[in-house]
Enzyme design. Structure first.
Site, short mmCIF file in Angstrom:
data_model
loop_
_atom_site.label_atom_id
_atom_site.label_comp_id
_atom_site.label_asym_id
_atom_site.label_seq_id
_atom_site.Cartn_x
_atom_site.Cartn_y
_atom_site.Cartn_z
N HIS A 194 0.80 -1.23 0.00
CA HIS A 194 0.00 0.00 0.00
C HIS A 194 0.83 1.28 0.00
CE1 HIS A 194 0.69 0.00 4.41
NE2 HIS A 194 0.41 1.29 4.35
N ASP A 209 -0.63 -7.45 1.29
CA ASP A 209 0.01 -6.15 1.47
C ASP A 209 1.53 -6.23 1.39
OD1 ASP A 209 -0.14 -3.37 1.74
OD2 ASP A 209 0.25 -3.47 3.88
N SER A 234 5.19 1.50 8.07
CA SER A 234 4.73 0.39 7.23
C SER A 234 5.83 -0.03 6.26
CB SER A 234 3.49 0.81 6.44
OG SER A 234 2.32 0.66 7.19
#
Length: 296
Positions: free
Chosen positions: A50, A79, A153
């Site tokens: 993402h 992801d 992330s």
């Protein structure tokens, strides 16, 4: 007591310094940089799917250089994404295959700026394999109480030995710090390197769960199945003889009670194989053989 705390503090700092040599900054979206982990010395970087939204991706290396990177492949369902940076001689991280316990101290590391950042927490929950909202299979449920700052992330979760336990993601479940475990990262990375995507099976049906008639529940050994509410034209399902109104109760001898069961059974290793699909049609149990296609 003070000596013990100092020793722990020094060990954690050493773990961050070592692991930091394998953590990069990923610039793949407009505003906030994210993080990634060196997968191979030849410039392969694993990060979160993402955070790669731009076609012009750059990677800032631990040594200080910023280099261009191209997308090798991505898997939105877990992801994860792989990049190839225009660099070699990088230091891959050391991965741990999941030997962690609830209560273990862990560090979430990232490089949202030019230097490595760290936040401390514990493993707060562990569980078995689970499926994401997008249908991806995660080999282990791994939840921590670490605070995921912006840009974390794609960075790693690190154990007390400085080994990478997995990749942190803020996109798998809102409001929960989840880590994609090392076993899933390895499986997906190998698939992306080989094919540029994770290969998944395809039937070409839309389904909804239904309760089976009482007379059939004991016969098939389950209470629910999947009612076919649509069949795509020119699909493997149509070619195999599945029709609107059939209820799927098993595939390849494995029970199908819910949609996740069907998705899980349509694995990449079944592509091109003719698989028996047990159905209920007109109140009777039948079997049709369907050659599993590939979802594109």
């Amino acid at each position: 007591m003070a000596d013990s705390f100092q020793s722990l503090s020094d060990a954690m700092a050493a773990a961050v310094e070592t692991a930091g040599q394998s953590i990069v900054q990923v610039n793949g979206r407009r505003r906030m940089p994210a993080s990634g982990v060196v997968w191979s010395a030849e410039g392969v970087i694993v990060t979160a799917h993402h955070v790669v939204k731009s076609s012009n991706v750059t990677v800032h290396l631990p040594e200080g250089r910023t280099v261009a990177a191209t997308l090798i492949g991505r898997d939105p369902t877990t992801d994860l994404a792989l990049l190839r940076a225009e660099a070699d001689g990088l230091q891959p991280g050391g991965w741990e295959d999941g030997q962690v316990q609830v209560g273990n101290l862990v560090l979430a590391l990232a490089r949202p700026g030019r230097t490595v950042q760290a936040t401390l927490g514990v493993i707060s929950a562990l569980g078995g394999s689970w499926r994401t909202g997008a249908g991806g299979e995660i080999d282990r449920y791994l939840q921590t109480d670490v605070l995921m700052y912006p840009g974390f992330s794609g960075g790693p979760l690190v154990n007390a030995s400085g080994q990478f336990v997995g990749i942190n993601s803020s996109a798998l479940r809102r409001g929960t710090s989840l880590t994609i475990p090392a076993t899933t990262v390895q499986r997906v990375a190998e698939a992306l390197l080989a094919h540029g995507r994770v290969r998944r099976g395809y039937l070409g049906v839309s389904t909804q769960p239904v309760r089976l008639p009482a007379a059939l529940r004991d016969e098939v050994g389950q209470e629910t199945g999947l009612l076919i509410v649509a069949v795509e034209s020119d699909s493997p399902a149509e070619a195999g003889g599945l029709v609107l109104g059939d209820t799927i109760v098993s595939l390849g001898g494995e029970a199908v009670r819910h949609h996740d069961d069907l998705v899980g059974l349509l694995s990449g290793d079944r592509l091109g194989q003719k698989v028996p699909v047990a159905i209920v049609r007109g109140g009777e149990r039948q079997t049709v053989n369907v050659t599993i296609g590939e979802r594109t």
